[in-house]
Design a protein around this motif. Structure first.
Motif, PDB file in Angstrom:
ATOM      1  N   GLY A 382      82.307 -80.885  74.362  1.00  0.00           N
ATOM      2  CA  GLY A 382      81.737 -82.223  74.312  1.00  0.00           C
ATOM      3  C   GLY A 382      81.234 -82.695  75.655  1.00  0.00           C
ATOM      4  N   GLN A 383      81.967 -82.372  76.714  1.00  0.00           N
ATOM      5  CA  GLN A 383      81.532 -82.766  78.059  1.00  0.00           C
ATOM      6  C   GLN A 383      80.242 -82.053  78.438  1.00  0.00           C
ATOM      7  N   ALA A 384      80.153 -80.773  78.081  1.00  0.00           N
ATOM      8  CA  ALA A 384      78.929 -80.025  78.370  1.00  0.00           C
ATOM      9  C   ALA A 384      77.738 -80.607  77.619  1.00  0.00           C
ATOM     10  N   ILE A 385      77.945 -80.983  76.351  1.00  0.00           N
ATOM     11  CA  ILE A 385      76.866 -81.577  75.569  1.00  0.00           C
ATOM     12  C   ILE A 385      76.455 -82.924  76.155  1.00  0.00           C
ATOM     13  N   ALA A 386      77.444 -83.763  76.460  1.00  0.00           N
ATOM     14  CA  ALA A 386      77.148 -85.106  76.964  1.00  0.00           C
ATOM     15  C   ALA A 386      76.358 -85.060  78.260  1.00  0.00           C
ATOM     16  N   ASN A 387      76.642 -84.081  79.103  1.00  0.00           N
ATOM     17  CA  ASN A 387      75.991 -83.998  80.409  1.00  0.00           C
ATOM     18  C   ASN A 387      74.655 -83.272  80.378  1.00  0.00           C
ATOM     19  N   ASP A 388      74.317 -82.728  79.234  1.00  0.00           N
ATOM     20  CA  ASP A 388      73.064 -81.992  79.137  1.00  0.00           C
ATOM     21  C   ASP A 388      71.922 -82.945  78.754  1.00  0.00           C
ATOM     22  N   PRO A 389      70.814 -82.928  79.478  1.00  0.00           N
ATOM     23  CA  PRO A 389      69.736 -83.898  79.210  1.00  0.00           C
ATOM     24  C   PRO A 389      69.066 -83.708  77.860  1.00  0.00           C
ATOM     25  N   VAL A 390      69.160 -82.508  77.277  1.00  0.00           N
ATOM     26  CA  VAL A 390      68.549 -82.269  75.966  1.00  0.00           C
ATOM     27  C   VAL A 390      69.568 -82.499  74.857  1.00  0.00           C
ATOM     28  N   ALA A 391      70.725 -81.869  74.961  1.00  0.00           N
ATOM     29  CA  ALA A 391      71.711 -81.935  73.883  1.00  0.00           C
ATOM     30  C   ALA A 391      72.377 -83.304  73.786  1.00  0.00           C
ATOM     31  N   GLY A 392      72.613 -83.975  74.922  1.00  0.00           N
ATOM     32  CA  GLY A 392      73.303 -85.261  74.898  1.00  0.00           C
ATOM     33  C   GLY A 392      72.665 -86.280  73.974  1.00  0.00           C
ATOM     34  N   VAL A 394      70.722 -85.821  71.457  1.00  0.00           N
ATOM     35  CA  VAL A 394      70.785 -85.376  70.061  1.00  0.00           C
ATOM     36  C   VAL A 394      72.080 -85.840  69.414  1.00  0.00           C
ATOM     37  N   PHE A 395      73.172 -85.803  70.175  1.00  0.00           N
ATOM     38  CA  PHE A 395      74.485 -86.197  69.663  1.00  0.00           C
ATOM     39  C   PHE A 395      74.845 -87.631  70.049  1.00  0.00           C
ATOM     40  N   SER A 396      73.866 -88.379  70.551  1.00  0.00           N
ATOM     41  CA  SER A 396      74.091 -89.772  70.973  1.00  0.00           C
ATOM     42  C   SER A 396      75.233 -89.894  71.969  1.00  0.00           C
ATOM     43  N   GLU A 397      75.336 -88.934  72.861  1.00  0.00           N
ATOM     44  CA  GLU A 397      76.369 -88.950  73.897  1.00  0.00           C
ATOM     45  C   GLU A 397      75.724 -89.174  75.258  1.00  0.00           C
ATOM     46  N   VAL A 398      76.246 -90.141  75.985  1.00  0.00           N
ATOM     47  CA  VAL A 398      75.764 -90.375  77.343  1.00  0.00           C
ATOM     48  C   VAL A 398      76.531 -89.477  78.299  1.00  0.00           C
ATOM     49  N   PRO A 399      75.971 -89.164  79.468  1.00  0.00           N
ATOM     50  CA  PRO A 399      76.674 -88.310  80.424  1.00  0.00           C
ATOM     51  C   PRO A 399      78.002 -88.917  80.848  1.00  0.00           C
ATOM     52  N   PHE A 400      78.939 -88.045  81.215  1.00  0.00           N
ATOM     53  CA  PHE A 400      80.192 -88.516  81.779  1.00  0.00           C
ATOM     54  C   PHE A 400      79.906 -89.317  83.044  1.00  0.00           C
ATOM     55  N   ALA A 401      80.698 -90.342  83.293  1.00  0.00           N
ATOM     56  CA  ALA A 401      80.495 -91.215  84.440  1.00  0.00           C
ATOM     57  C   ALA A 401      80.562 -90.414  85.737  1.00  0.00           C
ATOM     58  N   MET A 426      79.347 -76.633  82.951  1.00  0.00           N
ATOM     59  CA  MET A 426      78.285 -75.701  82.592  1.00  0.00           C
ATOM     60  C   MET A 426      77.035 -76.441  82.125  1.00  0.00           C
ATOM     61  N   THR A 427      75.914 -75.751  82.156  1.00  0.00           N
ATOM     62  CA  THR A 427      74.707 -76.241  81.511  1.00  0.00           C
ATOM     63  C   THR A 427      74.743 -75.792  80.067  1.00  0.00           C
ATOM     64  N   PHE A 428      74.653 -76.718  79.163  1.00  0.00           N
ATOM     65  CA  PHE A 428      74.784 -76.414  77.745  1.00  0.00           C
ATOM     66  C   PHE A 428      73.551 -75.691  77.231  1.00  0.00           C
ATOM     67  N   ASP A 429      73.786 -74.609  76.510  1.00  0.00           N
ATOM     68  CA  ASP A 429      72.701 -73.860  75.894  1.00  0.00           C
ATOM     69  C   ASP A 429      72.747 -74.104  74.388  1.00  0.00           C
ATOM     70  N   PRO A 430      71.903 -74.977  73.848  1.00  0.00           N
ATOM     71  CA  PRO A 430      71.989 -75.324  72.432  1.00  0.00           C
ATOM     72  C   PRO A 430      71.547 -74.202  71.508  1.00  0.00           C
ATOM     73  N   VAL A 431      70.991 -73.135  72.052  1.00  0.00           N
ATOM     74  CA  VAL A 431      70.522 -72.024  71.216  1.00  0.00           C
ATOM     75  C   VAL A 431      71.632 -71.004  71.005  1.00  0.00           C
ATOM     76  N   THR A 432      72.202 -70.495  72.093  1.00  0.00           N
ATOM     77  CA  THR A 432      73.190 -69.425  71.958  1.00  0.00           C
ATOM     78  C   THR A 432      74.581 -69.949  71.628  1.00  0.00           C
ATOM     79  N   MET A 433      74.966 -71.131  72.144  1.00  0.00           N
ATOM     80  CA  MET A 433      76.307 -71.686  71.941  1.00  0.00           C
ATOM     81  C   MET A 433      77.399 -70.685  72.312  1.00  0.00           C
ATOM     82  N   ASP A 434      77.114 -69.788  73.255  1.00  0.00           N
ATOM     83  CA  ASP A 434      78.106 -68.788  73.631  1.00  0.00           C
ATOM     84  C   ASP A 434      79.274 -69.436  74.358  1.00  0.00           C
ATOM     85  N   PRO A 435      80.506 -69.146  73.931  1.00  0.00           N
ATOM     86  CA  PRO A 435      81.664 -69.670  74.662  1.00  0.00           C
ATOM     87  C   PRO A 435      81.686 -69.146  76.093  1.00  0.00           C
TER      88      PRO A 435
END
Length: 479
Positions: A382-392, A394-401, A426-435
């Protein structure tokens, strides 16, 4: 891994309230089936309503229908078959009522053959006390309270006494959509969901209870301002759960403290029914001490967390737990990503003894190269998604403070491993979603940080305030 110690006597619950042998027993009630004012004894008010043991279901229902503010309804000494739900619903203006027995092990209400789903159900009144009795074998929930302002449950039991299975009722002690709740000195066993569950509520104190062999021992869900302390959670699937779920009513949680609890040997295989929510308790992995899911502002400290087959503490976003993204409830305020969780100064014993469960399979594989799953597991997704300018967005998540106030932090929990499925930076990769699993100890962990302490919670019932530093100045409250 070494155990520093196993649970001792600290925080053990007094099982029974001792009452004088000079109490007026069933003979004080008379021989008819109606409730009657009178009787009494040194531990009961002079005008208490003593129920008729010969026809207890009818007597109790009549008393509840005719209840008035200030009434004390006394269930008799003994074990009794109850034929239907004992309910009190929307009694306009009724306040300060008490349902009580002669002691948790002396007054037992058996709902095995009841035609109703719940055991005791109370809705829409204020300042309710339930004490000194046990409800067993309810089909749905043992004691449920909804829309109540002021709840004090103490020296009370809820049990499903036979084999642990999905046919057991869901919740033991179950306040929901309520406020000012104090649950203390009680015992819950065998719930197919949660033994003590407080949901969609505010101003909560849960202390000095024992939760044994439930799916979730103690669960605070979608609730704010809660203290869970000096309890024992043992033999459950998961010991203590702090959840937010997308239930669609706009009520979500924050500011929950979990401290000074004994959380140990919560290794029971999950026996819950499949929930309508994909991240309900049916997904809780066996062998988990404490789980935080999707909520914010949680502090977990000074607990003994020992002898678990999985991780001692798990912090997870909804996306990991449900295995699906959640966007349907965003409009009403639900957020998938946990924020501001501080895990510190806990005594963590053995863990990863036998990790299992569907949710743990990905974790086991991800950490195989690191020597096994960590004691404190943060999914990081969730933190990776929120901090990503593309994925954040999409999920209506703002970056961590940027000041770190949203971070998940763990400090001073001993020489135990801290791990994350997705590295928080990490930089979130919405395509691969590799752990991208990572593991570290102490200063090597990406979640080695601290957060400000959270304020204490309190509950006000019938004009009296309860909580740490208020009616309780014990050592636990000085931490």
């Amino acid at each position: 891994m070494n155990k520093p110690y196993l649970a001792g006597g600290r925080g053990r619950v007094a099982a029974v309230v001792a009452l004088s042998t000079s109490l007026a027993l069933l003979s004080a009630c008379g021989g008819d089936s109606s409730s009657r004012r009178g009787g009494g004894g040194p531990s009961f008010p002079a005008d208490a309503i003593f129920l008729d043991a010969e026809d207890l279901t009818t007597s109790a229902k009549e008393a509840l229908i005719n209840i008035e503010s200030g009434d004390v309804i006394v269930f008799p000494d003994g074990e009794f078959a109850i034929e239907d739900t004992l309910s009190l619903i929307n009694a306009t203006g009724v306040s300060n009522i008490t349902l009580r027995g002669y002691g948790r092990e002396r007054t037992v209400l058996d709902f095995s053959d009841s035609s109703g789903g719940d055991g005791i159900y109370i809705e829409g009144v204020s300042n309710v006390t339930i004490r000194d009795l046990t409800v067993i074998e309810a089909a749905n929930n043992a004691i449920k309270l909804k829309g109540v302002n002021g709840i004090h449950i103490h020296h009370t039991g809820t049990e499903w006494r036979g084999e642990l299975n999905e046919e057991n009722g869901a919740y033991g002690l179950y306040p929901v959509e309520s406020q000012n709740i104090l649950i203390e000195h009680s015992y819950v066993r065998g719930s197919a969901d949660a033994g003590i569950y407080v949901g969609q509520s505010q101003n909560i104190v849960v202390r000095h209870n024992e939760a044994v062999e439930n799916v979730a021992g103690i669960e605070i869900e979608n609730s704010t301002n809660a203290d869970v302390y000096s309890n024992i959670a043992r033999g459950n699937t998961g010991g203590v759960l702090i959840f937010d779920l997308p239930i669609g009513n706009g009520i979500y949680g924050s500011t929950v403290r979990v401290f000074d609890n004994e959380v140990f040997s919560n290794n029971t295989d999950n026996f819950a029914n499949q929930s309508s929510n994909p991240a309900g308790v049916h997904i809780v992995p066996p062998g988990t001490g404490v789980i935080v899911l999707s909520t914010r502002d949680v502090e977990i400290y000074n607990n003994m967390i020992d002898d678990h087959d999985g991780s001692a503490v798990i912090v997870s976003s909804y996306m990991i737990a449900s295995q699906t993204p959640e966007t349907s409830a965003i409009a009403d305020g639900f957020r998938s990503v946990p924020r501001n969780v501080y895990i510190h100064d806990n005594n963590i014993g053995s863990f990863a003894n036998d990790p299992r469960g569907d949710l743990m399979q990905m974790v086991i594989m991800a950490f195989e190269a690191f020597g096994g799953i960590p004691a404190i597991l943060y999914d990081g997704l969730g933190q990776a998604i929120a901090n990503d300018p593309v994925a954040g967005p999409v999920f209506s998540e703002v970056p961590f403070a940027s000041d770190g106030s949203d971070n998940i932090c763990a400090q001073n929990n001993g020489a135990v491993s801290l791990g994350y499925l997705y590295q928080p930076g990490m930089t979130f990769d919405p395509v691969t979603m590799d752990p991208m699993p990572g593991i570290g100890q102490g200063n090597n962990s990406l979640i080695n940080c601290f957060q400000p302490r959270l304020p204490a919670a309190s509950a006000t019932i019938n004009g009296v305030e309860y909580g740490c530093g208020i009616d309780d100045n014990s050592a636990a409250c000085a931490l």
